[in-house]
Design a protein around this motif. Structure first.
Motif, mmCIF file in Angstrom:
data_model
loop_
_atom_site.group_PDB
_atom_site.id
_atom_site.type_symbol
_atom_site.label_atom_id
_atom_site.label_comp_id
_atom_site.label_asym_id
_atom_site.label_seq_id
_atom_site.Cartn_x
_atom_site.Cartn_y
_atom_site.Cartn_z
ATOM 1 N N VAL A 130 0.847 -1.194 0.000
ATOM 2 C CA VAL A 130 0.000 0.000 0.000
ATOM 3 C C VAL A 130 0.883 1.245 0.000
ATOM 4 O O VAL A 130 0.631 2.184 -0.765
ATOM 5 N N GLN A 131 1.941 1.266 0.808
ATOM 6 C CA GLN A 131 2.842 2.426 0.872
ATOM 7 C C GLN A 131 3.510 2.685 -0.469
ATOM 8 O O GLN A 131 3.597 3.823 -0.918
ATOM 9 N N GLN A 132 3.996 1.628 -1.115
ATOM 10 C CA GLN A 132 4.641 1.784 -2.424
ATOM 11 C C GLN A 132 3.644 2.301 -3.453
ATOM 12 O O GLN A 132 3.980 3.157 -4.277
ATOM 13 N N ALA A 133 2.433 1.785 -3.415
ATOM 14 C CA ALA A 133 1.401 2.214 -4.361
ATOM 15 C C ALA A 133 1.078 3.694 -4.164
ATOM 16 O O ALA A 133 0.994 4.457 -5.138
ATOM 17 N N LEU A 134 0.920 4.119 -2.912
ATOM 18 C CA LEU A 134 0.596 5.526 -2.647
ATOM 19 C C LEU A 134 1.736 6.454 -3.041
ATOM 20 O O LEU A 134 1.491 7.550 -3.567
ATOM 21 N N GLU A 135 2.958 6.030 -2.848
ATOM 22 C CA GLU A 135 4.105 6.835 -3.276
ATOM 23 C C GLU A 135 4.131 6.944 -4.803
ATOM 24 O O GLU A 135 4.390 8.018 -5.356
#
Length: 133
Positions: free
Chosen positions: A56-61
């Motif tokens: 999720v963090q990678q996707a949001l970045e």
């Protein structure tokens, strides 16, 4: 049987006219193909595909970087991009995690967006003020 030169000449003219029509049509097809290829290339630049392998963090970045870049290109005009999140069917227990996180990210920043099928959003990043709230 004698060879009739007039008939050969008229046949030659008829075939030349048909060849001209075929050449013109082939040129139109080439131009249409070129336009379609350019449109496909352009539209692919405006798509972010988050399928597989993203936390999720990678996707949001990735969404943030993508939206900032496209916003800069838009010059405050309407500029729509597609963000493919998937439906979450490959997530643990088939519960979507990236999709709701991306929706919340877009909502929180006031970026107008709508669903484009079950696994994607279309977002207008052109009018976004670029602020990270």
């Amino acid at each position: 049987m004698a060879y009739d030169k007039r008939m050969a000449s008229s046949d030659r003219e008829r075939y030349r006219q048909k060849a001209d029509v075929c050449d013109r049509l082939a040129s139109e097809v080439d131009q249409s193909t070129h336009i379609l290829r350019n449109n496909a290339a352009t539209s692919q630049k405006d798509v972010l595909d988050l399928h597989g392998g993203y936390t999720v963090q990678q996707a949001l970045e990735s969404v943030r970087e993508f939206c900032v870049e496209k916003n800069a290109m838009a010059c405050r005009r309407e500029y729509q991009v597609k963000i493919i999140t998937g439906r979450g069917s490959h997530s643990e227990r088939s519960v979507a995690r990236i999709r709701p996180a991306v929706k919340e990210w877009l909502d929180h920043r006031g970026i107008k967006h709508w669903h484009d099928g079950e696994g994607a959003f279309v977002a207008d990043v052109g009018r976004w003020d670029g602020r990270e709230y």
